[in-house]
Write a protein that holds these residues in place. Structure first.
Motif, PDB file in Angstrom:
ATOM      1  N   ARG A   1       0.829  -1.207   0.000  1.00 53.38           N
ATOM      2  CA  ARG A   1       0.000   0.000   0.000  1.00 53.38           C
ATOM      3  C   ARG A   1       0.858   1.250   0.000  1.00 53.38           C
ATOM      4  O   ARG A   1       0.597   2.224  -0.733  1.00 53.38           O
ATOM      5  N   ALA A   2       1.885   1.242   0.860  1.00 54.32           N
ATOM      6  CA  ALA A   2       2.784   2.402   0.899  1.00 54.32           C
ATOM      7  C   ALA A   2       3.458   2.598  -0.453  1.00 54.32           C
ATOM      8  O   ALA A   2       3.617   3.727  -0.944  1.00 54.32           O
ATOM      9  N   ALA A   3       3.864   1.464  -1.068  1.00 52.42           N
ATOM     10  CA  ALA A   3       4.504   1.556  -2.382  1.00 52.42           C
ATOM     11  C   ALA A   3       3.522   2.098  -3.417  1.00 52.42           C
ATOM     12  O   ALA A   3       3.877   2.918  -4.271  1.00 52.42           O
ATOM     13  N   GLU A   4       2.246   1.597  -3.329  1.00 50.77           N
ATOM     14  CA  GLU A   4       1.236   2.090  -4.266  1.00 50.77           C
ATOM     15  C   GLU A   4       0.975   3.575  -4.067  1.00 50.77           C
ATOM     16  O   GLU A   4       0.836   4.329  -5.034  1.00 50.77           O
ATOM     17  N   ILE A   5       0.888   3.997  -2.762  1.00 52.32           N
ATOM     18  CA  ILE A   5       0.673   5.429  -2.491  1.00 52.32           C
ATOM     19  C   ILE A   5       1.835   6.257  -3.029  1.00 52.32           C
ATOM     20  O   ILE A   5       1.652   7.313  -3.660  1.00 52.32           O
ATOM     21  N   GLU A   6       3.065   5.774  -2.788  1.00 52.69           N
ATOM     22  CA  GLU A   6       4.238   6.490  -3.266  1.00 52.69           C
ATOM     23  C   GLU A   6       4.258   6.526  -4.787  1.00 52.69           C
ATOM     24  O   GLU A   6       4.563   7.561  -5.409  1.00 52.69           O
ATOM     25  N   GLU A   7       3.904   5.375  -5.395  1.00 46.80           N
ATOM     26  CA  GLU A   7       3.882   5.331  -6.859  1.00 46.80           C
ATOM     27  C   GLU A   7       2.804   6.262  -7.410  1.00 46.80           C
ATOM     28  O   GLU A   7       3.018   6.966  -8.398  1.00 46.80           O
ATOM     29  N   GLN A   8       1.628   6.277  -6.696  1.00 46.61           N
ATOM     30  CA  GLN A   8       0.570   7.181  -7.131  1.00 46.61           C
ATOM     31  C   GLN A   8       1.003   8.636  -6.991  1.00 46.61           C
ATOM     32  O   GLN A   8       0.720   9.467  -7.854  1.00 46.61           O
ATOM     33  N   ARG A   9       1.708   8.947  -5.865  1.00 46.49           N
ATOM     34  CA  ARG A   9       2.199  10.317  -5.691  1.00 46.49           C
ATOM     35  C   ARG A   9       3.184  10.692  -6.802  1.00 46.49           C
ATOM     36  O   ARG A   9       3.136  11.792  -7.358  1.00 46.49           O
ATOM     37  N   MET A  10       4.073   9.742  -7.098  1.00 49.55           N
ATOM     38  CA  MET A  10       5.037   9.996  -8.163  1.00 49.55           C
ATOM     39  C   MET A  10       4.335  10.170  -9.499  1.00 49.55           C
ATOM     40  O   MET A  10       4.702  11.038 -10.311  1.00 49.55           O
ATOM     41  N   HIS A  11       3.271   9.339  -9.705  1.00 48.85           N
ATOM     42  CA  HIS A  11       2.510   9.486 -10.939  1.00 48.85           C
ATOM     43  C   HIS A  11       1.826  10.841 -11.007  1.00 48.85           C
ATOM     44  O   HIS A  11       1.784  11.477 -12.075  1.00 48.85           O
ATOM     45  N   GLU A  12       1.259  11.290  -9.841  1.00 47.83           N
ATOM     46  CA  GLU A  12       0.608  12.596  -9.813  1.00 47.83           C
ATOM     47  C   GLU A  12       1.607  13.709 -10.097  1.00 47.83           C
ATOM     48  O   GLU A  12       1.327  14.645 -10.839  1.00 47.83           O
ATOM     49  N   GLU A  13       2.781  13.599  -9.439  1.00 50.99           N
ATOM     50  CA  GLU A  13       3.820  14.605  -9.690  1.00 50.99           C
ATOM     51  C   GLU A  13       4.245  14.578 -11.156  1.00 50.99           C
ATOM     52  O   GLU A  13       4.417  15.625 -11.793  1.00 50.99           O
TER      53      GLU A  13
END
Length: 699
Positions: free
Chosen positions: A457-469
């Motif tokens: 989940r943390a990886a997905e959140i981080e990946e989603q944040r990176m995707h948003e950025e």
């Protein structure tokens, strides 16, 4: 003095002198005196008539007295006259002085009055001039306001007419689409009916031929079976040969990779990803671990133990570069289990001889002893590219497999046969392979699963944040690209905008268009001249295709609509090239267009003198431009202008943007033109760019 004053002075002076003259010439006084003296003497004489002598003496005495009297009287009269004349002369002099003084005072008063009147007249004239100037300014302002009102009314009328025309064209387009849809539906129904009839005929024919075909098929199958056996044998031989060559190439690639890694002092490990290419460009290797952490030049060491230990060609140092990401088992950095993703980014194209694009590269993955090889290419400016994904077993599974492989190898050397998978499972769980889990083990397993899920989940959140950025950065980059593209688009048509079509030439052009029944289009280029010579209009499309008399309808949709004076027929000729969706269903393609004029023939006629003056009119989007020149027979073709068009979708989006801006201005609405431009035009431009990149990647 004025004339009336001089007349009054003259009248008074005349009256005065007339009175003096009248007094001097009167005789009344003398006659009265004579009558008085004579009367008294004659009375005395009557009383003394008797004494004649006495009378005579008395008469003489009286006569003497009378003479004395007369002399005295005359002297008195003369003295009186002299006195009166002196008195009158003095009075006249005094009166004249008073008149002269009065006249001088009157003249002075008249002079002052004239000065006052002149000052008043000058003031009135100045005031009148100022009033006239103010009136002229007022009239000029009224005329300017009236002209502006008329201009605004004319502009509003033109915009209304343009909107009406657009609405009419849209309605006609909708009607045409409905008609086309109906026609297509009818054609589709007719086609389906024809297909049905043809299918029935084919079915009947197939039924008739089925028996014959089955017999032929049996024989063909026998022949094919024999041929297939031979082909399979050839395919197998070819496959073995290709596998041998591929293995040799793979072995050669691994050997070359080993040499490059050794040259750079790179580490090796149980999980290792290596990138190599053969020019001076700077490619970057990106590896995303199962935790979601990205290992690259900006994050060379990850928390999970991965390390980018070789980063090549930051400067153009090597023509045989290599980059390497490794989990070094010897340092205790075992690669975690899970899915790994490998990306390659073309970071920089160095300005060096051996740095041509596209850059071909190879990725070699060592996944616990299994080697995978991938080959691809990138060009500078391409987005970062996902090359492969692979799943890595957990460290204890990899260790068990290594141990099992070692045991199996020793057994094979002794001539014994071992099931490698079964041996691996025994090593992983030698005693409790088939035993059920205890409650503690279940809890531990659940905790491990929860931990892994949390990490995921943390990886997905981080990946989603990176995707948003990344998405925000892409959006910002797209906006900047859009702004630059809009500036570039304006520069494309700058030369056209600087040469606006004059009203006089526009009127002549429209007259010739109507006279020759010429068509109009989205893009239109016309050539006008005024003699019987034969000039030709040559248009080079972005594809390089030439539109002229020998290629009147091009593959790209351009049409030579009119060609004039092949024979000397027209002293007011017109040639016309258009791109029209209505005629060809093709929009003008994007790219650079070249417009040229050629003097094809000088006819033997009176009105064919050279040089021949001409005008070229170009209509692009909302721009009408004119270019003038002259050419003589025998001269090479003259290039008039080059202009560049964007894609038809962008041109259509720009029309929508202009309509939106005009509507906002008409309603007085305040809008952000830059935001509207990106919303309408920028999104289309971004979509086209992404589609183009996807096509390149698919290719």
């Amino acid at each position: 003095m004025e004339l009336a004053g001089w007349l009054m002075v003259g009248l008074l002076s005349g009256s005065f002198f007339f009175g003096i003259w009248y007094i001097l010439i009167r005789e009344d006084t003398k006659k009265d005196l004579r009558r008085q003296v004579g009367g008294s003497s004659f009375a005395s004489s009557n009383r003394a008539a008797a004494n004649f002598g006495a009378a005579k003496s008395a008469i003489d005495g009286k006569l003497a007295e009378y003479q004395v009297f007369m002399r005295d009287n005359a002297q008195a009269l003369e003295a009186r006259r002299a006195q009166l004349e002196a008195q009158k002369l003095a009075e006249e002099n005094d009166r004249r002085q008073r008149l002269m003084q009065a006249e001088m005072e009157k003249q002075e008063e008249l002079r002052r009055e004239e000065e006052r009147l002149a000052a008043e007249r000058a003031a009135r004239i100045e005031a009148q001039e100022e009033a006239d100037r103010l009136e002229q300014e007022r009239l000029a302002l009224e005329d300017e306001a009236k002209r502006r009102e008329e201009e605004e009314a004319r502009r509003a009328d033109e915009e209304r007419q343009l909107r009406d025309l657009e609405d009419k064209l849209k309605a006609e387009e909708e009607e045409r689409k409905v008609a086309d849809a109906q026609r297509q539906a009818e054609e589709e129904a007719r086609r389906l009916e024809e297909e049905r009839i043809a299918e029935e005929a084919r079915a009947r024919q197939a039924a008739e031929e089925e028996m014959r075909r089955q017999e032929e098929e049996l024989q063909r199958q026998r022949d094919l079976a024999a041929a297939e056996e031979q082909r399979q044998a050839e395919i197998e031989a070819q496959r073995l040969e290709e596998e041998k060559k591929a293995k040799e190439a793979s072995d050669q690639a691994r050997l070359e990779l080993m040499e490059r890694l050794k040259r750079e002092g790179a580490k090796t490990g149980d999980v290792q990803i290596s990138l190599m290419w053969n020019n001076y460009n700077d490619l970057d290797l990106h590896v995303v671990s199962p935790s979601g952490e990205r290992i690259h030049g900006g994050n060379r060491k990850s928390a999970c133990g991965g390390e980018l230990d070789v980063d090549a060609n930051v400067r153009p140092d090597s023509k045989k570069p290599v980059e390497n990401v490794v989990w070094d088992d010897e340092d205790g950095n075992e690669a975690p289990g899970g899915m790994y993703k490998v990306y390659v980014h073309h970071y920089k194209k160095h300005n060096k001889r051996g740095a041509k694009d596209p850059t071909v590269f190879k990725i070699i993955v060592n996944n616990g002893g299994d080697y995978l090889e991938y080959e691809d290419e990138l060009t500078f400016g391409d987005p970062i590219k996902l090359i492969c994904e692979f799943d890595v077993d957990p460290p204890h599974v990899r260790n068990a497999k290594k141990k099992a492989a070692k045991i199996a190898l020793e057994a094979a050397e002794r001539g014994e046969s071992v099931d490698l998978d079964e041996l691996t499972n025994q090593i992983l769980d030698p005693e409790n392979l088939n035993k059920p889990q205890t409650e503690l083990e279940v809890v531990q397993e659940q905790e491990r699963e929860a931990s892994v899920a949390e990490e995921n989940r943390a990886a997905e959140i981080e990946e989603q944040r990176m995707h948003e950025e990344a998405r925000a950065q892409r959006e910002e980059a797209n906006k900047l690209r859009h702004e630059e593209a809009e500036k570039q688009a304006k520069s494309y048509l700058q030369k056209l905008a600087e040469n606006q079509l004059s009203p006089k030439l526009e009127k002549e052009w429209k007259n010739r268009m109507a006279k020759n029944n010429a068509n109009s289009g989205e893009i239109q280029i016309s050539l006008l001249w005024d003699n019987l010579n034969d000039l030709d209009l040559h248009i080079f499309a972005p594809s390089g295709e030439k539109i002229d008399i020998n290629n009147r309808q091009s593959e790209c949709g351009g049409i030579l609509d009119l060609d004039a004076n092949i024979s000397p027929d027209n002293k007011k000729p017109l040639e016309n090239v258009i791109w029209s969706n209505e005629l060809t269903s093709k929009s003008a393609p994007h790219g650079t267009y070249r417009v040229m004029v050629h003097h094809n023939q000088k006819h033997d006629k009176r009105n064919t003198k050279d040089p021949t003056a001409y005008s070229v009119i170009i209509k692009v989007e909302q721009i009408y431009a004119e270019f003038n020149g002259s050419i003589s027979h025998g001269e090479p073709a003259q290039e008039i202008v080059q202009f560049t068009l964007e894609e038809s979708e962008i041109r259509e989006a720009r029309k929508q943007f202009n309509n939106r801006i005009n509507q906002a201005k008409s309603s007085g609405e305040s809008i952000d033109e830059a935001a509207i431009s990106y919303e309408i035009i920028g999104t289309v431009r971004t979509r086209l760019r992404e589609e183009s990149m996807n096509q390149l990647l698919d290719g």
